[in-house]
Write an enzyme that holds these catalytic residues in place. Structure first.
Site, PDB file in Angstrom:
ATOM      1  N   HIS A 135       0.897  -1.517  -0.201  1.00  0.00           N
ATOM      2  CA  HIS A 135       0.080  -0.320   0.225  1.00  0.00           C
ATOM      3  C   HIS A 135       1.238   1.181   0.077  1.00  0.00           C
ATOM      4  O   HIS A 135       2.359   1.235   0.416  1.00  0.00           O
ATOM      5  CB  HIS A 135      -1.474   0.000   1.428  1.00  0.00           C
ATOM      6  CG  HIS A 135      -0.240  -0.370   2.169  1.00  0.00           C
ATOM      7  ND1 HIS A 135       0.689   1.592   2.429  1.00  0.00           N
ATOM      8  CD2 HIS A 135       0.582  -1.365   3.308  1.00  0.00           C
ATOM      9  CE1 HIS A 135       1.095  -0.047   4.219  1.00  0.00           C
ATOM     10  NE2 HIS A 135       1.154  -0.769   4.375  1.00  0.00           N
ATOM     11  N   HIS A 144      11.962  -0.821 -12.441  1.00  0.00           N
ATOM     12  CA  HIS A 144      11.695  -1.535 -13.116  1.00  0.00           C
ATOM     13  C   HIS A 144      11.556  -2.656 -12.068  1.00  0.00           C
ATOM     14  O   HIS A 144      12.916  -3.038 -10.770  1.00  0.00           O
ATOM     15  CB  HIS A 144      12.878  -2.842 -14.003  1.00  0.00           C
ATOM     16  CG  HIS A 144      12.818  -4.238 -14.351  1.00  0.00           C
ATOM     17  ND1 HIS A 144      13.728  -4.014 -14.881  1.00  0.00           N
ATOM     18  CD2 HIS A 144      12.027  -5.069 -13.748  1.00  0.00           C
ATOM     19  CE1 HIS A 144      13.927  -6.539 -14.760  1.00  0.00           C
ATOM     20  NE2 HIS A 144      12.906  -6.120 -13.977  1.00  0.00           N
TER      21      HIS A 144
HETATM   22  C1  LIG Z   1      23.708  -6.215  -8.401  1.00  0.00           C
HETATM   23  C2  LIG Z   1      24.407  -6.551  -9.838  1.00  0.00           C
HETATM   24  C3  LIG Z   1      23.503  -5.380 -10.844  1.00  0.00           C
HETATM   25  C4  LIG Z   1      25.996  -6.446 -10.174  1.00  0.00           C
HETATM   26  O1  LIG Z   1      25.950  -6.436 -11.364  1.00  0.00           O
HETATM   27  P1  LIG Z   1      27.862  -6.395 -12.154  1.00  0.00           P
HETATM   28  O2  LIG Z   1      27.775  -5.241 -11.848  1.00  0.00           O
HETATM   29  O3  LIG Z   1      27.550  -7.543 -12.561  1.00  0.00           O
HETATM   30  O4  LIG Z   1      28.619  -7.070 -10.241  1.00  0.00           O
HETATM   31  P2  LIG Z   1      29.571  -8.943 -10.753  1.00  0.00           P
HETATM   32  O5  LIG Z   1      28.611  -9.668 -11.106  1.00  0.00           O
HETATM   33  O6  LIG Z   1      30.612  -7.782 -11.454  1.00  0.00           O
HETATM   34  O7  LIG Z   1      29.733  -9.155  -9.336  1.00  0.00           O
HETATM   35  C5  LIG Z   1      30.532  -8.517  -8.562  1.00  0.00           C
HETATM   36  C6  LIG Z   1      30.827  -7.852  -6.836  1.00  0.00           C
HETATM   37  O8  LIG Z   1      29.146  -7.548  -6.261  1.00  0.00           O
HETATM   38  C7  LIG Z   1      28.746  -9.653  -5.697  1.00  0.00           C
HETATM   39  N1  LIG Z   1      27.446  -9.340  -5.909  1.00  0.00           N
HETATM   40  C8  LIG Z   1      27.199  -9.479  -7.294  1.00  0.00           C
HETATM   41  N2  LIG Z   1      25.009  -9.075  -7.279  1.00  0.00           N
HETATM   42  C9  LIG Z   1      25.751  -9.599  -5.814  1.00  0.00           C
HETATM   43  C10 LIG Z   1      24.570  -9.614  -4.845  1.00  0.00           C
HETATM   44  N3  LIG Z   1      22.908  -9.988  -5.542  1.00  0.00           N
HETATM   45  N4  LIG Z   1      24.372  -9.903  -3.614  1.00  0.00           N
HETATM   46  C11 LIG Z   1      25.158  -9.957  -3.490  1.00  0.00           C
HETATM   47  N5  LIG Z   1      26.862  -9.486  -3.934  1.00  0.00           N
HETATM   48  C12 LIG Z   1      25.974 -10.001  -5.238  1.00  0.00           C
HETATM   49  C13 LIG Z   1      29.798 -10.321  -6.885  1.00  0.00           C
HETATM   50  O9  LIG Z   1      30.033 -12.099  -5.922  1.00  0.00           O
HETATM   51  C14 LIG Z   1      31.009  -9.982  -6.814  1.00  0.00           C
HETATM   52  O10 LIG Z   1      31.775  -9.923  -5.426  1.00  0.00           O
HETATM   53  P3  LIG Z   1      33.497  -9.949  -5.782  1.00  0.00           P
HETATM   54  O11 LIG Z   1      34.203  -8.895  -6.080  1.00  0.00           O
HETATM   55  O12 LIG Z   1      33.876 -10.358  -4.493  1.00  0.00           O
HETATM   56  O13 LIG Z   1      33.776 -11.050  -5.815  1.00  0.00           O
HETATM   57  C15 LIG Z   1      24.198  -7.522 -10.444  1.00  0.00           C
HETATM   58  O14 LIG Z   1      24.792  -8.779  -9.744  1.00  0.00           O
HETATM   59  C16 LIG Z   1      22.665  -8.171  -9.497  1.00  0.00           C
HETATM   60  O15 LIG Z   1      22.095  -8.594  -8.863  1.00  0.00           O
HETATM   61  N6  LIG Z   1      21.460  -7.901 -10.914  1.00  0.00           N
HETATM   62  C17 LIG Z   1      20.198  -8.211 -10.533  1.00  0.00           C
HETATM   63  C18 LIG Z   1      19.668  -9.620 -10.953  1.00  0.00           C
HETATM   64  C19 LIG Z   1      18.151  -9.193 -11.520  1.00  0.00           C
HETATM   65  O16 LIG Z   1      17.653  -8.863 -10.840  1.00  0.00           O
HETATM   66  N7  LIG Z   1      18.052  -9.676 -12.713  1.00  0.00           N
HETATM   67  C20 LIG Z   1      16.131  -9.982 -12.968  1.00  0.00           C
HETATM   68  C21 LIG Z   1      16.035  -9.672 -14.114  1.00  0.00           C
HETATM   69  S1  LIG Z   1      14.709  -9.735 -14.684  1.00  0.00           S
END
Ligand SMILES: CC(C)(COP(=O)(O)OP(=O)(O)OC[C@H]1O[C@@H](n2cnc3c(N)ncnc32)[C@H](O)[C@@H]1OP(=O)(O)O)[C@@H](O)C(=O)NCCC(=O)NCCS
Length: 203
Positions: A135, A144
């Protein structure tokens, strides 16, 4: 005969197409800037690129934009809006939306979504599969909310922010413009604009 054109022939596009078919659209076709490299999206044809769509708007009762990138989606929606085309919200019949909530033009509400009373969703939002927006929330344009994410009451999400899959947001929190909440995060304090937060608690 109600024909819907969808701009963006991605996986998300398929979800939007099916939701449209299950609501009140008779025919769905796609346009995508990767045309002619891409000529079909699952069972739906891809007929051209953005320019081709702009040149054939009179053949459609409405246009949806199924582009996951929030900034690009907003840009395409603004371009279409300038042409005066109808940008209907596409709402899956299995979404539960309070009669006291509003959903902006050009938004997509997927299966299993719950939107509660007095919540306002801006134009061009994606409320992805099974997310819940409680709410009194206020979501700006082109946000998104990913599958399974949960926003507690009174949450604000500013323009083009992205809340990742399965994230939870505590009540009365603000997520700043263009910010990203990582998958599975638990947000317990405000997120400034253009900031990415991850983890439990999110930081
Ligand atoms: C947060 C996010 C945007 C970061 O993406 P990125 O910049 O490509 O980051 P990376 O995958 O290179 O990860 C970088 C670091 O963050 C950590 N990390 C990434 N996503 C994380 C998350 N959601 N929670 C905790 N740690 C996370 C990785 O383990 C990595 O750690 P390290 O440096 O110790 O190895 C991405 O991981 C994420 O969560 N995206 C959302 C995806 C989603 O919701 N998809 C649905 C689409 S419909």
């Amino acid at each position: 005969m109600k024909r819907l054109a969808i701009l963006g022939a991605s996986g998300h596009g398929k979800v939007v197409a099916e939701a449209a078919e299950l609501s009140d659209w008779d025919e769905v076709v796609f346009f995508d800037d990767a045309w002619p490299k891409i000529s079909a999206n699952s069972v739906w044809p891809v007929l051209g690129n953005t320019e081709d769509l702009l040149n054939s708007l009179n053949e459609f009762s409405g246009v949806a934009v199924a582009i996951g990138n929030n900034s690009i989606r907003l840009k395409k929606l603004n371009l279409l809006c300038e042409q005066g085309v109808a940008l209907p919200a596409i709402i899956h019949p299995n979404a539960v939306i309070s009669r006291y909530a509003t959903i902006g033009d050009g938004s997509v509400v997927c299966a299993g979504v719950v939107v509660s009373a007095d919540t306002k969703i801006g134009a061009g939002a994606i409320l992805n599969t099974g997310c819940s927006i409680d709410h009194d929330c206020l979501l700006a344009e082109a946000v998104h909310i990913s599958p399974g994410a949960r926003l507690a009451g009174g949450t604000k999400v500013e323009v083009c922010a992205w809340v990742g899959i399965g994230a939870v947001v505590r009540q009365l929190i603000s997520i700043g413009a263009y910010s990203v909440v990582g998958a599975g995060a638990a947000v317990v304090k405000d997120v400034p604009e253009r900031t990415t937060v991850v983890g439990i608690p999110a930081q």
